[in-house]
Design an enzyme around this catalytic site. Structure first.
Site, PDB file in Angstrom:
ATOM      1  N   SER A   3       0.823  -1.370  -0.070  1.00  0.00           N
ATOM      2  CA  SER A   3       0.023   0.012  -0.061  1.00  0.00           C
ATOM      3  C   SER A   3       0.909   1.211   0.040  1.00  0.00           C
ATOM      4  CB  SER A   3      -0.863  -0.071   1.167  1.00  0.00           C
ATOM      5  OG  SER A   3      -1.478   1.379   1.276  1.00  0.00           O
ATOM      6  N   TYR A  60      -0.724  -0.743  11.080  1.00  0.00           N
ATOM      7  CA  TYR A  60      -0.820  -0.807   9.363  1.00  0.00           C
ATOM      8  C   TYR A  60      -0.035  -0.428   8.547  1.00  0.00           C
ATOM      9  CZ  TYR A  60      -3.623  -1.098   5.098  1.00  0.00           C
ATOM     10  OH  TYR A  60      -3.779  -1.495   3.550  1.00  0.00           O
ATOM     11  N   LYS A 101       2.673  -2.585   6.062  1.00  0.00           N
ATOM     12  CA  LYS A 101       2.690  -2.129   4.696  1.00  0.00           C
ATOM     13  C   LYS A 101       4.097  -1.798   4.239  1.00  0.00           C
ATOM     14  CE  LYS A 101      -0.391  -3.908   4.023  1.00  0.00           C
ATOM     15  NZ  LYS A 101      -0.843  -4.761   3.107  1.00  0.00           N
TER      16      LYS A 101
END
Length: 258
Positions: free
Chosen positions: A116, A143, A147
């Site tokens: 991402s 998160y 990534k």
């Protein structure tokens, strides 16, 4: 799309109900009966090992591994690691390592890791890998860290697999309207969900970059690179840090017991 191309597709998912339903729908829509569900819970290293063992017994061929699972909610796994970091990185890392010899024996083969652009805010510290970050936005930071780990995993795997015909690509699929946001805080959902419906890609559109890295001819010289819908792009500086990539790899091996 892979099933439509005639591939044998293994859907490795956590929910048997949803996994079986997805496999049935794909068989029906593609006309390809070689689409099967197998149970895999990336939040459990025990489950990852059980899946890999069953897969290697049952499936003689593996040409493409797409590490696609992702969660954005906080929490801790049964193995004691933060939920996003284990599901998004550690589980995939262990799975890839356990299947790597099969990928080599079936080469040319590919590993595609769904990353991402959120890796831009990632902050990985080798001494604290797997621990939830502190602070008000800890789940979001977790998160982003996972990534960044995806981008660095692809980079280091490509380095280590030079000469084996196993290639690897990290992919930012775009902002895609999936169930990834179902665990967003209640105060954020009234803002996020309408935005997702209006501006985000649907799942079939978001799959295109992943499919490109999985199937496009001639990508082998770009192994280890980071891709968006505009093609190969430079990741943010932390995603190009080879020393951090090596430290992440070595730390991940230690955490998963390799």
């Amino acid at each position: 799309e892979l099933a439509r191309c005639g591939a044998r597709v293994i859907l490795a998912t956590r929910s048997a109900r949803r996994g079986e339903a997805a496999a049935s729908r794909i068989r029906r829509e593609s006309g390809n009966n070689e689409v099967v569900f197998m149970h895999l819970d990336l939040a459990s290293l025990r489950s990852v090992r059980a899946f890999a063992s069953a897969f290697l017994r049952q499936e003689p061929q593996l040409h493409l591994l797409i590490n696609n699972a992702g969660v954005s909610v906080g929490g801790t796994t049964e193995d004691g690691f933060s939920l996003p970091f284990q599901v998004n990185h550690l589980g995939h890392f262990l799975l890839t390592q356990l299947l790597l010899e099969r990928l080599r024996s079936c080469a040319p083969s590919r590993v595609v890791i769904v990353a991402s652009s959120a890796h831009c805010a990632g902050r990985l510290r080798p001494e604290s890998l797997g621990r939830p970050p502190s602070g008000l936005f800890s789940a979001f930071q977790d998160y982003c860290d996972s990534k960044l780990a995806n981008v660095l995993h692809a980079r280091e795997l490509a380095t280590r697999e030079q000469g084996t015909q196993v290639t690897c690509y990290a992919v930012h699929p775009g902002f895609v309207n999936t169930s990834l946001f179902r665990h967003a805080p209640l105060w954020l959902k009234p803002l996020l969900l309408p935005l997702a419906w209006l501006l985000f890609l649907d799942a079939s559109e978001g799959a295109q970059v992943v499919l490109g890295c999985a199937t496009q001819d001639g990508l082998e010289p770009l192994s280890g690179r980071y891709f968006t819908d505009c093609g190969p792009r430079l990741p943010w500086p932390a995603g190009r840090d080879d020393r951090l990539a090596r430290a992440l790899w070595e730390g991940s091996e230690r955490l998963v017991g390799l």
